[in-house]
Design a protein around this motif. Structure first.
Motif, short mmCIF file in Angstrom:
data_model
loop_
_atom_site.label_atom_id
_atom_site.label_comp_id
_atom_site.label_asym_id
_atom_site.label_seq_id
_atom_site.Cartn_x
_atom_site.Cartn_y
_atom_site.Cartn_z
N ASP A 1 0.82 -1.21 0.00
CA ASP A 1 0.00 0.00 0.00
C ASP A 1 0.86 1.27 0.00
OD1 ASP A 1 1.04 -0.28 2.51
OD2 ASP A 1 -0.84 0.16 3.57
N PHE A 2 2.07 1.21 -0.61
CA PHE A 2 2.93 2.38 -0.67
C PHE A 2 2.22 3.53 -1.36
CE2 PHE A 2 5.96 4.96 -3.14
CZ PHE A 2 6.67 5.52 -2.09
N SER A 3 2.32 4.71 -0.76
CA SER A 3 1.68 5.91 -1.30
C SER A 3 2.72 7.00 -1.50
CB SER A 3 0.59 6.40 -0.35
OG SER A 3 0.19 7.72 -0.70
N PRO A 4 2.94 7.44 -2.75
CA PRO A 4 3.89 8.54 -2.98
C PRO A 4 3.42 9.83 -2.31
CG PRO A 4 2.72 7.99 -5.01
CD PRO A 4 2.39 6.92 -4.02
N GLU A 5 2.10 10.01 -2.19
CA GLU A 5 1.58 11.20 -1.53
C GLU A 5 1.97 11.19 -0.04
OE1 GLU A 5 -0.41 10.44 -5.21
OE2 GLU A 5 -0.28 9.17 -3.42
N LYS A 6 1.85 10.03 0.60
CA LYS A 6 2.23 9.91 2.00
C LYS A 6 3.73 10.11 2.16
CE LYS A 6 2.08 6.77 5.96
NZ LYS A 6 1.73 5.41 6.45
N PHE A 7 4.52 9.55 1.24
CA PHE A 7 5.97 9.74 1.26
C PHE A 7 6.29 11.23 1.24
CE2 PHE A 7 10.24 8.00 0.23
CZ PHE A 7 10.88 9.17 -0.12
N ALA A 8 5.67 11.96 0.30
CA ALA A 8 5.94 13.39 0.16
C ALA A 8 5.55 14.16 1.42
CB ALA A 8 5.19 13.94 -1.05
N GLU A 9 4.41 13.80 1.98
CA GLU A 9 3.93 14.50 3.18
C GLU A 9 4.87 14.27 4.36
OE1 GLU A 9 0.04 14.41 6.17
OE2 GLU A 9 -0.05 13.43 4.20
N LEU B 1 10.68 12.11 -6.65
CA LEU B 1 10.36 10.69 -6.55
C LEU B 1 9.86 10.22 -7.91
CD1 LEU B 1 10.28 8.48 -4.32
CD2 LEU B 1 7.85 9.03 -4.02
N THR B 2 10.50 9.19 -8.45
CA THR B 2 10.14 8.68 -9.78
C THR B 2 9.59 7.27 -9.64
OG1 THR B 2 11.91 10.00 -10.78
CG2 THR B 2 10.98 8.20 -12.10
N GLU B 3 8.42 7.07 -10.22
CA GLU B 3 7.75 5.78 -10.07
C GLU B 3 8.40 4.70 -10.93
OE1 GLU B 3 4.26 6.52 -13.46
OE2 GLU B 3 3.78 6.60 -11.33
N PRO B 4 8.22 3.43 -10.57
CA PRO B 4 8.77 2.33 -11.37
C PRO B 4 8.26 2.38 -12.81
CG PRO B 4 7.97 1.52 -9.26
CD PRO B 4 7.50 2.95 -9.37
N ASN B 5 9.14 2.02 -13.72
CA ASN B 5 8.79 1.95 -15.14
C ASN B 5 8.31 3.28 -15.71
OD1 ASN B 5 9.46 -0.76 -15.61
ND2 ASN B 5 7.50 -1.45 -14.77
N HIS B 6 8.81 4.38 -15.12
CA HIS B 6 8.55 5.69 -15.73
C HIS B 6 9.13 5.71 -17.13
CE1 HIS B 6 8.28 9.96 -16.35
NE2 HIS B 6 9.60 10.09 -16.42
N ARG B 7 8.34 6.12 -18.12
CA ARG B 7 8.76 6.09 -19.52
C ARG B 7 8.70 7.51 -20.10
NH1 ARG B 7 8.67 1.16 -22.16
NH2 ARG B 7 7.91 2.10 -24.09
N PRO B 8 9.82 8.23 -20.06
CA PRO B 8 9.84 9.58 -20.64
C PRO B 8 9.53 9.55 -22.13
CG PRO B 8 11.78 9.17 -19.30
CD PRO B 8 11.11 7.86 -19.46
N ARG B 9 8.92 10.62 -22.60
CA ARG B 9 8.59 10.75 -24.02
C ARG B 9 9.75 11.45 -24.72
NH1 ARG B 9 3.41 9.91 -25.41
NH2 ARG B 9 3.35 11.54 -26.99
N VAL B 10 10.39 10.71 -25.64
CA VAL B 10 11.63 11.17 -26.26
C VAL B 10 11.42 11.44 -27.74
CG1 VAL B 10 14.02 10.56 -26.80
CG2 VAL B 10 13.02 9.90 -24.59
#
Length: 288
Positions: A61-69, A84-93
């Motif tokens: 139940d990891f929450s990036p919002e809770k991490f940031a807070e 904070l970058t989420e797993p499998n972030h795919r930048p548009r190149v």
């Protein structure tokens, strides 16, 4: 320790202060986040601290919002700029190219095989030659020819395409045009260029042939961020290989292109994986 949950990436920079590593790693441990990989560097000259962590949450139940807070107050104590970058972030190149296809071919192959975790929604060129390659990969290809007279309008059209396709990063994969100061400013920090590295410096047509005539003993390539100093932006990666008298011009070209491919791939990979930090005119690169 293994986990089916793929790692998140935490990156941060702040002034050089006592306790910078501790504030991050202590929070990770207290929050139940397993640190898979950590790199840090304190630049004594710039008095700036850099850190990159790959971590795996130990609960579903990891929450990036809770991490940031929770981390915000800790970061504030150190004037820390963090992301904070989420797993499998795919930048548009977006890839820009002229007639040489070796770097484009390599990037598209690595994209197709999963070696580069990116999306390539558009290819832009000032020549029509490589459109068949783009079509084979089912990627839109825009031919925007350029002359001295049409350069302002051509670059305005480039910017429109970058905004239309919501581009995160531009890769100049042997795009053989000098960008205007305005376009360089627009792309500052989000464009990577590749060029040969030969000493002495050989400019203009057929640099490898010029190098052969001088009897060079090594060839190489440099990948760097684009800025308004021609081929002098902050360096991300470099490659080099020794050669000798038995290498003819065509051999130097082949070796040079091999080095360009790998050097550019690594630069893009490091950028995408959040391993590169800009530090003035230099870079901090946590390679793996």
């Amino acid at each position: 320790m293994t986990s089916p949950i793929k790692p998140w990436i935490f990156t941060a920079t702040c002034p050089s202060l006592l306790g910078t590593v501790d504030v991050v790693t202590r929070y990770m441990a207290a929050s139940g986040h397993y640190v898979d990989e950590i790199h840090s560097f304190d630049d004594r000259e710039a008095k700036r601290f850099f850190i990159r962590i790959e971590f795996t949450p130990q609960s579903d139940d990891f929450s990036p919002e809770k991490f940031a807070e929770e981390f915000a107050s800790r970061a504030e104590q150190f004037q820390m700029e963090w992301e904070l970058t989420e797993p499998n972030h795919r930048p548009r190149v977006a890839i820009m190219v002229s007639k040489y296809d070796h770097c484009l071919n390599d990037l598209l192959y690595r994209h197709r095989t999963g070696q580069l975790n990116i999306e390539v929604p558009v290819i832009i060129s000032n020549h029509p030659d490589l459109e068949p390659l783009a079509k084979w990969h089912d990627i839109p290809y825009y031919h925007l020819p350029i002359t001295a007279e049409t350069k302002p309008q051509q670059e305005a059209d480039v910017i429109k395409l970058l905004e239309q396709y919501d581009i995160d990063l531009v890769v100049l994969a042997r795009y053989m045009q000098v960008l205007s100061p305005d376009l360089c400013r627009y792309l500052d920090g989000k464009a990577i260029n590749i060029h040969h590295s030969l000493l002495p410096g050989f400019k203009g047509a057929k640099p490898y042939h010029q190098a052969w005539e001088k009897g060079v003993k090594m060839v190489g390539a440099t990948a760097h961020y684009v800025n308004n100093d021609l081929d002098e932006g902050p360096i991300i990666t470099q490659g080099i290989q020794q050669v000798d008298h038995a290498h003819y011009p065509e051999d130097l070209v082949a070796k040079g292109q091999d080095i360009e491919r790998v050097t550019l791939f690594n630069a893009v990979r490091y950028h995408v994986q959040k391993r590169v930090f800009l530090s003035g005119s230099r870079t901090v690169v946590f390679s793996n």
